[in-house]
Design an enzyme around this catalytic site. Structure first.
Site, PDB file in Angstrom:
ATOM      1  N   GLY A  65      41.471  31.260  42.679  1.00 27.17           N
ATOM      2  CA  GLY A  65      41.773  31.018  41.259  1.00 27.17           C
ATOM      3  C   GLY A  65      40.437  30.906  40.549  1.00 27.17           C
TER       4      GLY A  65
ATOM      5  CB  THR B  22      38.408  26.875  37.431  1.00 24.71           C
ATOM      6  OG1 THR B  22      39.786  26.757  37.840  1.00 24.71           O
ATOM      7  CG2 THR B  22      38.327  27.198  35.951  1.00 24.71           C
TER       8      THR B  22
ATOM      9  CE1 TYR C  26      47.661  35.998  39.249  1.00 26.52           C
ATOM     10  CE2 TYR C  26      48.350  37.992  38.129  1.00 26.52           C
ATOM     11  CZ  TYR C  26      47.354  37.212  38.671  1.00 26.52           C
ATOM     12  OH  TYR C  26      46.061  37.650  38.639  1.00 26.52           O
TER      13      TYR C  26
ATOM     14  CG  ASN D 108      38.059  34.341  33.272  1.00 26.28           C
ATOM     15  OD1 ASN D 108      38.041  35.575  33.371  1.00 26.28           O
ATOM     16  ND2 ASN D 108      37.707  33.531  34.257  1.00 26.28           N
TER      17      ASN D 108
ATOM     18  CE  LYS E  14      30.397  35.777  32.676  1.00 30.25           C
ATOM     19  NZ  LYS E  14      31.548  35.180  33.374  1.00 30.25           N
TER      20      LYS E  14
ATOM     21  N   GLY F 172      28.798  43.262  33.219  1.00 28.94           N
ATOM     22  CA  GLY F 172      28.923  44.074  34.432  1.00 28.94           C
ATOM     23  C   GLY F 172      27.586  44.635  34.884  1.00 28.94           C
TER      24      GLY F 172
ATOM     25  CG  ASP G  55      35.901  33.852  38.863  1.00 26.42           C
ATOM     26  OD1 ASP G  55      35.895  33.821  37.617  1.00 26.42           O
ATOM     27  OD2 ASP G  55      36.893  34.200  39.535  1.00 26.42           O
TER      28      ASP G  55
HETATM   29  P1  ADP Z   1      33.903  39.603  35.016  1.00 26.74           P
HETATM   30  O1  ADP Z   1      34.158  39.783  36.486  1.00 26.74           O
HETATM   31  O2  ADP Z   1      34.143  38.192  34.563  1.00 26.74           O
HETATM   32  O3  ADP Z   1      34.531  40.649  34.136  1.00 26.74           O
HETATM   33  P2  ADP Z   1      31.392  41.047  34.718  1.00 26.74           P
HETATM   34  O4  ADP Z   1      32.091  42.333  35.061  1.00 26.74           O
HETATM   35  O5  ADP Z   1      30.675  41.037  33.445  1.00 26.74           O
HETATM   36  O6  ADP Z   1      32.342  39.770  34.812  1.00 26.74           O
HETATM   37  O7  ADP Z   1      30.396  40.770  35.916  1.00 26.74           O
HETATM   38  C1  ADP Z   1      29.778  39.518  36.135  1.00 26.74           C
HETATM   39  C2  ADP Z   1      28.444  39.760  36.777  1.00 26.74           C
HETATM   40  O8  ADP Z   1      28.618  40.450  38.024  1.00 26.74           O
HETATM   41  C3  ADP Z   1      27.532  40.646  35.953  1.00 26.74           C
HETATM   42  O9  ADP Z   1      26.783  39.885  35.024  1.00 26.74           O
HETATM   43  C4  ADP Z   1      26.649  41.282  37.042  1.00 26.74           C
HETATM   44  O10 ADP Z   1      25.602  40.404  37.409  1.00 26.74           O
HETATM   45  C5  ADP Z   1      27.600  41.413  38.221  1.00 26.74           C
HETATM   46  N1  ADP Z   1      28.209  42.749  38.264  1.00 26.74           N
HETATM   47  C6  ADP Z   1      29.444  43.125  37.860  1.00 26.74           C
HETATM   48  N2  ADP Z   1      29.656  44.439  38.072  1.00 26.74           N
HETATM   49  C7  ADP Z   1      28.526  44.921  38.635  1.00 26.74           C
HETATM   50  C8  ADP Z   1      28.100  46.200  39.129  1.00 26.74           C
HETATM   51  N3  ADP Z   1      28.884  47.282  39.046  1.00 26.74           N
HETATM   52  N4  ADP Z   1      26.856  46.299  39.661  1.00 26.74           N
HETATM   53  C9  ADP Z   1      26.046  45.221  39.760  1.00 26.74           C
HETATM   54  N5  ADP Z   1      26.385  43.994  39.323  1.00 26.74           N
HETATM   55  C10 ADP Z   1      27.598  43.836  38.772  1.00 26.74           C
END
Ligand code: ADP
Length: 304
Positions: A29, A31, A101, A165, A225, A227, A259
């Site tokens: 989950g 958190t 869920y 989130n 963030k 990705g 997370d």
């Molecule tokens: P969430 O899972 O909450 O959508 P993000 O996709 O923004 O969050 O990803 C959170 C963190 O995970 C990013 O800031 C990065 O550091 C890492 N991350 C996510 N996707 C990638 C990727 N394809 N390659 C490298 N790091 C990643």
């Protein structure tokens, strides 16, 4: 240094495919995942606790045992006779994951129903962490109780960290979702949103727009963030800083990327006080997590 982090929300039973029609049982989950990574990344002197509500059935008992085994404190967890935890199942079809869920009647929905208990537990911690999912699962009046206790904690000088989130399926309607998430941010000193979600639901045209919107809500410290594009930080009104993501050779499963980033960030930032260094450390942890299957990567694999 030592301190006490309290993460607030719902941990569910997770059923994933184990081949031949078999299911594997786990616990996860948002958190809770963050508490897991905070525990693995924080100095041993730090106390990491989880606040939720569980029942008195065997599954609740097993979940408590799992948390305790991971070194996560369970004393703040409410126990409700006759109730049970929520559950979700991960389906895998042609490499694509989807989820079912069963959580509408979960004990966790009562986590803020006892205001005195909530106040006591929040007062005992230095850093509080919650998410938009925590707010989404609560009855309206209990969401207000939690928000007012968090505002009280912020006013008392505690750090309050929040990941919006945004999960529209959990909310009655869009208007309430956006207004309660904004209230969550107002109650916080640090927010850790994911740009994709913010762009989609708040209509932010750029990372800068997300930073400006949360600054406008009175949040001092912000980590957006994005990705593989890394994270952008605005701390105490200082100049924005960009911290790149750590490249991943083979992406296996992005569950829990955000997370794990949050847990690692909080653990590092609280110990060292350097937001850019904490974000670089968190990017490294998130990269390891997405290189493995599952939400909760054990210590041996995380630091291998
Ligand atoms: P969430 O899972 O909450 O959508 P993000 O996709 O923004 O969050 O990803 C959170 C963190 O995970 C990013 O800031 C990065 O550091 C890492 N991350 C996510 N996707 C990638 C990727 N394809 N390659 C490298 N790091 C990643």
């Amino acid at each position: 240094m030592s301190g006490h982090l309290l993460s607030i929300g719902e941990c569910m039973v997770e059923l994933s495919q184990a081949g031949d029609g078999l299911l594997r049982k786990g616990f996860a989950g948002d958190t809770f995942n963050t508490a897991w990574y905070a525990r693995l990344c924080a100095a041993p002197g730090w106390q990491v606790d989880y606040l939720t509500a569980l029942g008195d059935d065997q599954t609740s008992q097993d979940m408590l045992g799992f948390m305790a085994h991971a070194g996560i404190g369970t004393d703040a967890i409410r126990r409700l006779p006759g109730r049970m935890p929520g559950l979700y199942m991960i389906h895998l079809k042609d490499g694509e994951r989807s989820f079912s869920y069963w959580r509408e009647t979960a004990a966790a929905r009562q986590l803020a129903a006892d205001g005195d208990h909530l106040r006591r537990e929040l007062e005992s911690a230095d850093l509080l962490y919650f998410s938009g999912i925590t707010l989404a699962i609560l009855p309206d009046a209990d969401a207000e109780t939690l928000l007012s206790e968090l505002r009280r904690a912020k006013a008392a000088g505690k750090r309050v960290a929040f990941d919006p989130n945004i999960r529209p399926r959990l909310w009655k309607d869009r208007e309430r979702m956006l207004s309660v998430i904004s209230e969550g941010a107002r109650a916080s000193t640090l927010v850790l949103p994911s740009f994709d979600d913010e762009a989609q639901h708040f209509g932010d045209a750029s990372v800068a727009a997300t930073l400006d919107r949360y600054t406008g809500l009175g949040v001092a410290d912000i980590v957006v963030k994005d990705g593989p594009n890394g994270a952008t930080l605005r701390f105490a009104g200082r100049e924005d800083m960009h911290v790149p993501a750590t490249m991943v050779e083979r992406i296996v499963d992005t569950t829990s990327a955000g997370d794990s980033f949050n847990g690692a960030f909080l653990a590092h930032y609280l110990e060292h006080g350097d937001p850019a260094a904490a974000a670089a450390f968190a990017a490294g942890i998130a990269a390891r997590v997405i290189g493995e299957h599952g939400a909760l990567i054990p210590r041996e694999k995380l630091f291998a």
